[in-house]
Scaffold this motif. Structure first.
Motif, PDB file in Angstrom:
ATOM      1  N   SER A  11      -5.473  49.189 -37.991  1.00  0.00           N
ATOM      2  CA  SER A  11      -4.908  47.564 -36.977  1.00  0.00           C
ATOM      3  C   SER A  11      -3.963  47.753 -36.509  1.00  0.00           C
ATOM      4  O   SER A  11      -3.363  48.318 -36.518  1.00  0.00           O
ATOM      5  CB  SER A  11      -4.701  47.022 -38.433  1.00  0.00           C
ATOM      6  OG  SER A  11      -6.165  46.858 -39.077  1.00  0.00           O
ATOM      7  N   GLY A  12      -3.689  46.699 -35.736  1.00  0.00           N
ATOM      8  CA  GLY A  12      -2.094  46.299 -35.079  1.00  0.00           C
ATOM      9  C   GLY A  12      -2.659  45.427 -33.463  1.00  0.00           C
ATOM     10  O   GLY A  12      -3.409  45.035 -33.534  1.00  0.00           O
ATOM     11  N   ILE A  13      -1.324  46.117 -32.441  1.00  0.00           N
ATOM     12  CA  ILE A  13      -1.069  45.139 -31.685  1.00  0.00           C
ATOM     13  C   ILE A  13      -2.038  46.574 -30.654  1.00  0.00           C
ATOM     14  O   ILE A  13      -1.124  47.424 -30.542  1.00  0.00           O
ATOM     15  CB  ILE A  13      -0.045  45.160 -31.174  1.00  0.00           C
ATOM     16  CG1 ILE A  13       1.475  44.240 -32.634  1.00  0.00           C
ATOM     17  CG2 ILE A  13       0.559  44.108 -29.998  1.00  0.00           C
ATOM     18  CD1 ILE A  13       0.073  42.741 -33.023  1.00  0.00           C
ATOM     19  N   GLU A  22      -1.407  40.582 -24.860  1.00  0.00           N
ATOM     20  CA  GLU A  22      -1.068  41.568 -25.917  1.00  0.00           C
ATOM     21  C   GLU A  22      -1.939  40.788 -27.435  1.00  0.00           C
ATOM     22  O   GLU A  22      -1.781  39.858 -27.413  1.00  0.00           O
ATOM     23  CB  GLU A  22      -0.198  41.773 -26.291  1.00  0.00           C
ATOM     24  CG  GLU A  22       0.517  42.492 -25.842  1.00  0.00           C
ATOM     25  CD  GLU A  22       2.140  42.812 -26.317  1.00  0.00           C
ATOM     26  OE1 GLU A  22       2.621  41.982 -27.598  1.00  0.00           O
ATOM     27  OE2 GLU A  22       3.272  43.533 -25.858  1.00  0.00           O
ATOM     28  N   THR A  24      -3.720  41.163 -31.444  1.00  0.00           N
ATOM     29  CA  THR A  24      -3.435  41.909 -32.561  1.00  0.00           C
ATOM     30  C   THR A  24      -5.079  42.240 -32.896  1.00  0.00           C
ATOM     31  O   THR A  24      -5.810  41.293 -32.830  1.00  0.00           O
ATOM     32  CB  THR A  24      -3.020  40.404 -33.976  1.00  0.00           C
ATOM     33  OG1 THR A  24      -2.218  40.542 -33.307  1.00  0.00           O
ATOM     34  CG2 THR A  24      -3.437  41.448 -35.467  1.00  0.00           C
ATOM     35  N   CYS A  25      -5.416  42.817 -33.675  1.00  0.00           N
ATOM     36  CA  CYS A  25      -6.839  44.049 -33.806  1.00  0.00           C
ATOM     37  C   CYS A  25      -6.839  43.859 -35.015  1.00  0.00           C
ATOM     38  O   CYS A  25      -5.703  45.633 -35.459  1.00  0.00           O
ATOM     39  CB  CYS A  25      -7.698  45.110 -32.934  1.00  0.00           C
ATOM     40  SG  CYS A  25      -7.566  44.190 -31.361  1.00  0.00           S
ATOM     41  N   THR A  48      -0.034  48.819 -37.684  1.00  0.00           N
ATOM     42  CA  THR A  48       0.166  47.348 -38.888  1.00  0.00           C
ATOM     43  C   THR A  48      -0.789  48.350 -40.289  1.00  0.00           C
ATOM     44  O   THR A  48      -1.398  49.333 -39.715  1.00  0.00           O
ATOM     45  CB  THR A  48      -0.247  46.160 -38.444  1.00  0.00           C
ATOM     46  OG1 THR A  48      -0.971  46.254 -38.323  1.00  0.00           O
ATOM     47  CG2 THR A  48       0.579  45.803 -37.241  1.00  0.00           C
TER      48      THR A  48
END
Ligand SMILES: [Zn+2]
Length: 49
Positions: A11-13, A22, A24-25, A48
């Motif tokens: 998970s992250g940008i 950009e 968020t996934c 994240t």
């Protein structure tokens, strides 16, 4: 590099390698194609939890 359709493993940008958009996934979901340029390749910018 992750591509759209692949399952997100961190998970992250993520940043589109083509236009810099950009997104968020979230882990377990598939990467979407870029909304701005339809590119399908991403680079992890910030992880994240
Ligand atoms: Zn893009």
């Amino acid at each position: 590099m992750p591509k759209s359709g692949q399952t997100v493993e961190q998970s992250g940008i993520y940043k589109c390698t083509k236009c810099g958009n950009e997104v968020t996934c979230v882990k377990g979901e598939p990467f979407p194609p870029c909304r701005k340029c339809s590119n399908s390749e991403y680079k992890l910018i910030r992880a994240t939890k």
